[in-house]
Design a protein around this motif. Structure first.
Motif, PDB file in Angstrom:
ATOM      1  N   UNK A 126       0.855  -1.191   0.000  1.00  0.00           N
ATOM      2  CA  UNK A 126       0.000   0.000   0.000  1.00  0.00           C
ATOM      3  C   UNK A 126       0.887   1.235   0.000  1.00  0.00           C
ATOM      4  N   UNK A 127       0.280   2.399  -0.220  1.00  0.00           N
ATOM      5  CA  UNK A 127       1.034   3.650  -0.209  1.00  0.00           C
ATOM      6  C   UNK A 127       1.665   3.898   1.159  1.00  0.00           C
ATOM      7  N   UNK A 128       0.933   3.563   2.217  1.00  0.00           N
ATOM      8  CA  UNK A 128       1.465   3.773   3.564  1.00  0.00           C
ATOM      9  C   UNK A 128       2.663   2.880   3.835  1.00  0.00           C
TER      10      UNK A 128
ATOM     11  N   UNK B 123      13.643  11.335   2.938  1.00  0.00           N
ATOM     12  CA  UNK B 123      12.659  11.253   1.859  1.00  0.00           C
ATOM     13  C   UNK B 123      11.242  11.440   2.388  1.00  0.00           C
ATOM     14  N   UNK B 124      10.960  10.915   3.571  1.00  0.00           N
ATOM     15  CA  UNK B 124       9.630  11.101   4.165  1.00  0.00           C
ATOM     16  C   UNK B 124       9.365  12.594   4.378  1.00  0.00           C
ATOM     17  N   UNK B 125      10.362  13.290   4.900  1.00  0.00           N
ATOM     18  CA  UNK B 125      10.213  14.727   5.150  1.00  0.00           C
ATOM     19  C   UNK B 125       9.973  15.480   3.843  1.00  0.00           C
ATOM     20  N   UNK B 126      10.780  15.180   2.813  1.00  0.00           N
ATOM     21  CA  UNK B 126      10.618  15.842   1.512  1.00  0.00           C
ATOM     22  C   UNK B 126       9.259  15.526   0.898  1.00  0.00           C
ATOM     23  N   UNK B 127       8.841  14.281   1.043  1.00  0.00           N
ATOM     24  CA  UNK B 127       7.551  13.877   0.485  1.00  0.00           C
ATOM     25  C   UNK B 127       6.408  14.631   1.165  1.00  0.00           C
ATOM     26  N   UNK B 128       6.492  14.765   2.466  1.00  0.00           N
ATOM     27  CA  UNK B 128       5.447  15.502   3.194  1.00  0.00           C
ATOM     28  C   UNK B 128       5.455  16.980   2.823  1.00  0.00           C
ATOM     29  N   UNK B 129       6.646  17.540   2.593  1.00  0.00           N
ATOM     30  CA  UNK B 129       6.723  18.951   2.226  1.00  0.00           C
ATOM     31  C   UNK B 129       6.118  19.211   0.853  1.00  0.00           C
ATOM     32  N   UNK B 130       6.312  18.284  -0.078  1.00  0.00           N
ATOM     33  CA  UNK B 130       5.837  18.490  -1.451  1.00  0.00           C
ATOM     34  C   UNK B 130       4.433  17.942  -1.683  1.00  0.00           C
ATOM     35  N   UNK B 131       3.816  17.343  -0.669  1.00  0.00           N
ATOM     36  CA  UNK B 131       2.516  16.704  -0.837  1.00  0.00           C
ATOM     37  C   UNK B 131       1.460  17.696  -1.327  1.00  0.00           C
ATOM     38  N   UNK B 132       1.369  18.857  -0.685  1.00  0.00           N
ATOM     39  CA  UNK B 132       0.360  19.843  -1.072  1.00  0.00           C
ATOM     40  C   UNK B 132       0.574  20.297  -2.505  1.00  0.00           C
TER      41      UNK B 132
ATOM     42  N   UNK C  38      10.498   4.490   3.261  1.00  0.00           N
ATOM     43  CA  UNK C  38      11.384   5.603   2.898  1.00  0.00           C
ATOM     44  C   UNK C  38      12.322   5.892   4.060  1.00  0.00           C
ATOM     45  N   UNK C  39      13.484   6.460   3.720  1.00  0.00           N
ATOM     46  CA  UNK C  39      14.328   6.936   4.815  1.00  0.00           C
ATOM     47  C   UNK C  39      13.745   8.256   5.319  1.00  0.00           C
ATOM     48  N   UNK C  40      14.087   8.680   6.537  1.00  0.00           N
ATOM     49  CA  UNK C  40      13.448   9.869   7.127  1.00  0.00           C
ATOM     50  C   UNK C  40      13.566  11.133   6.277  1.00  0.00           C
TER      51      UNK C  40
END
Length: 125
Positions: free
Chosen positions: A36-38, A48-57, A44-46
């Protein structure tokens, strides 16, 4: 006249169950194996998780814009790809006219500065 061959029911039964196993089991196995996506996000390494959350919007906004454009294109009687090509051409022409007007404005500014220099007036900033 030759005698009619008997039907091999065991063969047909095996083929039916084998086909069902492939037709149902293959997609079920794929569904079971696909994360699943989750689950992917947790792997992901931390950083990439941070970057992904920043670019989500930003990504959600881009997708919403894309869907909005597709809905707009689908209102036409023409195929979507033809309407999209027309819209891209119109946007390209608009960008070219904006660049041309910016170049013209720069040229006018340069002429004014040259005229002020010739007249010995101070340059505007």
């Amino acid at each position: 006249m030759a005698a009619k061959k008997p039907v091999n029911w065991w063969l047909w039964t095996k083929m039916l169950f084998g086909g069902a196993a492939i037709c149902v089991g293959g997609p079920a196995f794929t569904y079971w194996l696909t994360p699943t996506d989750e689950e992917l996000f947790q792997k992901y390494n931390p950083e990439l998780q941070k970057r992904s959350l920043e670019r989500r919007f930003e990504r959600q906004q881009e997708f919403d814009d894309f869907v909005t454009k597709l809905k707009e294109y689908s209102k036409s009687d023409k195929p979507i790809w033809a309407v999209q090509a027309e819209a891209e051409e119109k946007e390209r022409q608009q960008r070219a006219s904006v660049q041309k007007s910016l170049a013209l404005a720069d040229e006018v500014k340069a002429r004014k500065e040259a005229m002020r220099r010739e007249a010995g007036l101070p340059l505007e900033k």
